[in-house]
Write a protein that holds these residues in place. Structure first.
Motif, PDB file in Angstrom:
ATOM      1  N   VAL A 227       0.863  -1.171   0.000  1.00  0.00           N
ATOM      2  CA  VAL A 227       0.000   0.000   0.000  1.00  0.00           C
ATOM      3  C   VAL A 227       0.905   1.228   0.000  1.00  0.00           C
ATOM      4  N   SER A 228       0.319   2.380  -0.235  1.00  0.00           N
ATOM      5  CA  SER A 228       1.101   3.611  -0.264  1.00  0.00           C
ATOM      6  C   SER A 228       1.481   4.046   1.142  1.00  0.00           C
ATOM      7  N   GLY A 229       2.708   4.501   1.284  1.00  0.00           N
ATOM      8  CA  GLY A 229       3.193   5.037   2.550  1.00  0.00           C
ATOM      9  C   GLY A 229       3.994   6.293   2.274  1.00  0.00           C
ATOM     10  N   TRP A 230       3.552   7.408   2.828  1.00  0.00           N
ATOM     11  CA  TRP A 230       4.211   8.687   2.622  1.00  0.00           C
ATOM     12  C   TRP A 230       4.692   9.215   3.958  1.00  0.00           C
ATOM     13  N   THR A 231       5.601  10.182   3.916  1.00  0.00           N
ATOM     14  CA  THR A 231       6.107  10.774   5.151  1.00  0.00           C
ATOM     15  C   THR A 231       5.971  12.285   5.111  1.00  0.00           C
ATOM     16  N   LEU A 232       5.919  12.857   6.294  1.00  0.00           N
ATOM     17  CA  LEU A 232       5.958  14.305   6.470  1.00  0.00           C
ATOM     18  C   LEU A 232       6.629  14.582   7.801  1.00  0.00           C
ATOM     19  N   GLN A 233       7.664  15.399   7.770  1.00  0.00           N
ATOM     20  CA  GLN A 233       8.329  15.793   9.007  1.00  0.00           C
ATOM     21  C   GLN A 233       7.568  16.986   9.576  1.00  0.00           C
ATOM     22  N   ALA A 234       6.850  16.752  10.660  1.00  0.00           N
ATOM     23  CA  ALA A 234       6.055  17.792  11.310  1.00  0.00           C
ATOM     24  C   ALA A 234       5.713  17.314  12.718  1.00  0.00           C
ATOM     25  N   ASP A 235       5.309  18.259  13.568  1.00  0.00           N
ATOM     26  CA  ASP A 235       4.924  17.906  14.939  1.00  0.00           C
ATOM     27  C   ASP A 235       3.733  18.752  15.379  1.00  0.00           C
TER      28      ASP A 235
END
Length: 124
Positions: A38-46
């Motif tokens: 499946v699709s897996g994306w990332t985002l660096q955030a808090d």
């Protein structure tokens, strides 16, 4: 807990946007998500400590086609609901379990999501 929830969602066929202040940790989780085909994306955030990051998360989710649900960890219910309002049409707050180990928490969250309508905001 978030890592395990992401993996279980992926195993159930859901694409996952992994949001973490630690970009390397987010990528590790997303790589494992993609192993489930499946699709897996990332985002660096808090968003738990940086309220302005809500808009980053919402924008990235919109870029990916939107979101059906939100699972948060380390956020207050108020902050999670605010993020849910930025992501979802009609967010509904669903308190998640807090006293279980990561694996049992993930199983409980999937049970909550299975019974919830789209738009659920699960707060761990």
């Amino acid at each position: 807990m978030g890592h395990e929830v992401c993996l279980r969602l992926a195993r159930s066929g859901s694409g996952v946007l992994v949001v973490d202040p630690d970009a390397a940790a987010a990528e590790v989780t997303a790589a494992e998500v993609r192993r489930s085909r499946v699709s897996g994306w990332t985002l660096q955030a808090d968003p738990a400590t940086e309220p302005a990051d809500d808009q980053l998360v919402a924008g990235r989710a919109r870029d990916l086609g939107g979101a059906d649900l939100l699972v948060t960890s380390g956020m207050t219910a108020r902050a999670a609901l605010a993020l849910g309002r930025a992501l979802l049409i009609e967010p509904v707050l669903v308190p998640g379990p807090r006293d279980l180990d990561a694996s049992r928490t993930a199983a409980a969250v999937l049970g909550l999501l299975r019974d919830a309508d789209p738009g659920a905001v699960v707060v761990l």
